[in-house]
Design a protein around this motif. Structure first.
Motif, mmCIF file in Angstrom:
data_model
loop_
_atom_site.group_PDB
_atom_site.id
_atom_site.type_symbol
_atom_site.label_atom_id
_atom_site.label_comp_id
_atom_site.label_asym_id
_atom_site.label_seq_id
_atom_site.Cartn_x
_atom_site.Cartn_y
_atom_site.Cartn_z
ATOM 1 N N GLN A 235 0.825 -1.206 0.000
ATOM 2 C CA GLN A 235 0.000 0.000 0.000
ATOM 3 C C GLN A 235 0.860 1.256 0.000
ATOM 4 O O GLN A 235 0.512 2.239 -0.657
ATOM 5 C CB GLN A 235 -0.923 -0.016 1.217
ATOM 6 C CG GLN A 235 -2.031 -1.057 1.134
ATOM 7 C CD GLN A 235 -2.877 -1.103 2.395
ATOM 8 O OE1 GLN A 235 -2.441 -0.661 3.451
ATOM 9 N NE2 GLN A 235 -4.063 -1.646 2.279
ATOM 10 N N ARG A 237 3.855 1.519 -1.300
ATOM 11 C CA ARG A 237 4.419 1.670 -2.649
ATOM 12 C C ARG A 237 3.383 2.235 -3.609
ATOM 13 O O ARG A 237 3.690 3.110 -4.416
ATOM 14 C CB ARG A 237 4.935 0.323 -3.152
ATOM 15 C CG ARG A 237 6.209 -0.151 -2.466
ATOM 16 C CD ARG A 237 6.842 -1.291 -3.234
ATOM 17 N NE ARG A 237 5.962 -2.446 -3.296
ATOM 18 C CZ ARG A 237 5.974 -3.433 -2.409
ATOM 19 N NH1 ARG A 237 6.808 -3.395 -1.384
ATOM 20 N NH2 ARG A 237 5.164 -4.468 -2.536
ATOM 21 N N ARG A 238 2.141 1.726 -3.525
ATOM 22 C CA ARG A 238 1.083 2.263 -4.391
ATOM 23 C C ARG A 238 0.804 3.716 -4.072
ATOM 24 O O ARG A 238 0.615 4.541 -4.954
ATOM 25 C CB ARG A 238 -0.192 1.439 -4.232
ATOM 26 C CG ARG A 238 -0.185 0.123 -4.992
ATOM 27 C CD ARG A 238 -1.605 -0.378 -5.205
ATOM 28 N NE ARG A 238 -2.301 -0.555 -3.935
ATOM 29 C CZ ARG A 238 -2.348 -1.690 -3.260
ATOM 30 N NH1 ARG A 238 -1.694 -2.752 -3.707
ATOM 31 N NH2 ARG A 238 -3.012 -1.777 -2.126
ATOM 32 N N GLU A 242 1.169 6.868 -6.600
ATOM 33 C CA GLU A 242 0.054 7.737 -6.954
ATOM 34 C C GLU A 242 0.356 9.191 -6.621
ATOM 35 O O GLU A 242 -0.001 10.098 -7.360
ATOM 36 C CB GLU A 242 -1.203 7.269 -6.216
ATOM 37 C CG GLU A 242 -1.721 5.906 -6.693
ATOM 38 C CD GLU A 242 -2.860 5.415 -5.831
ATOM 39 O OE1 GLU A 242 -3.190 6.130 -4.863
ATOM 40 O OE2 GLU A 242 -3.408 4.336 -6.122
#
Length: 304
Positions: A235, A237-238, A242
């Motif tokens: 999460q 890394r995402r 973003e």
């Protein structure tokens, strides 16, 4: 179904004894459907169904029963929970309770469940197909590697503590302290000698995997902690990806404008009344550290 897949990853492996079959399994049942993983330590099987398909299969197997998908999912959760609970006796033929049986059909594995729902017989079949290599890696290979590394760090910390205790005892002895009970006297800890002795005396017993019960019983909490850590890392890394994309695409001179919030997906099963499952908390944006003013003399720290 992302919430269901994530919840399955955080479930520990349970040891199941079904007649002549010893299996490792993990299951997640939510208002969206269910996901099931089963392994006999030779192969891994998987099934994942949404609420609509669950309702269709339930009607095919139980002609006399009519209920919403939420009722079938809730009942499956109730009959499976004792089976996956280590503290509950796993008798597969208790009177008035659910019974379980397992069959191999070609490459598939079928787990049969017989119980009662609203006073009527309720039959269910889990049609599990061979799991993909990515699924096996996600639920077994990567978590077990994380568990191994965590245990290795644990051993190193314990070895360091033992060496510090030896130094503490030595300081007491040099100051004149005397051990009052000689039976408590220990030799200074030597890590290399300990490892050599462990490899000879304890390693065969430690590697006795058997039917998987020691792993499912003794390492549940550590397995769950490792999988949660992996989910949080993914999460983060995402989230960082973003944030970077959003900052690159934002026009200059619009600092006062807030970014649009992502739209929440609309549930495809609005008639279910079960409470919503809370998503895992994601890490917030990280603050940029402020640069300190240069000083005349830089102090030397531990990591300088």
């Amino acid at each position: 179904m992302e919430e269901l897949e994530q919840d399955l990853l955080m479930q520990p492996w349970a040891w199941l004894q079904l007649a002549e079959n010893s299996l490792l399994a993990k299951v997640s049942i939510t208002k969206q459907g269910y996901a099931l993983l089963i392994s006999d330590l030779q192969q891994v099987w998987h099934e994942q169904l949404d609420a609509l398909v669950v309702s269709q299969r339930a009607k095919e197997l139980n002609k006399r029963l009519t209920a919403p998908p939420a009722a079938f999912l809730r009942h499956l959760d109730e009959v499976l929970r004792p089976l996956f609970n280590d503290s509950a006796p796993q008798d597969t033929a208790l009177p008035g309770k659910a019974t379980f049986s397992c069959d191999h059909v070609a490459e598939a594995l079928i787990l049969r469940v017989r119980s009662e729902l609203s006073g009527l017989p309720f039959n269910w079949r889990f049609h599990c197909i061979p799991a993909s290599s990515s699924l096996v890696s996600q639920h077994l290979i990567r978590p077990l590697m994380g568990v191994s590394l965590a245990l290795q760090c644990h051993v190193r910390e314990l070895a360091t503590m033992l060496r510090m205790k030896d130094l503490e005892i030595q300081a007491y002895q040099e100051s004149g302290a005397v051990l009052s009970r000689s039976r408590l006297k220990t030799e200074p800890f030597e890590e290399n000698s300990f490892l050599e002795q462990f490899m000879v005396e304890k390693l065969p017993e430690a590697c006795a995997v058997g039917d998987g019960k020691p792993f499912a019983v003794n390492l549940q909490s550590l397995y769950v902690a490792v999988t949660k850590q992996q989910i949080q890392a993914a999460q983060e890394r995402r989230g960082s990806g973003e944030t970077q994309t959003s900052s690159n695409n934002s026009p200059q001179g619009t600092d006062s404008q807030l970014p649009n919030q992502p739209e929440q997906p609309v549930s495809s099963t609005p008639t279910l009344t079960e409470p919503e499952y809370e998503p895992l908390a994601t890490s917030g944006p990280r603050h940029r550290p402020q640069l300190a003013k240069p000083k005349r003399k830089k102090p030397k720290g531990l990591f300088s």
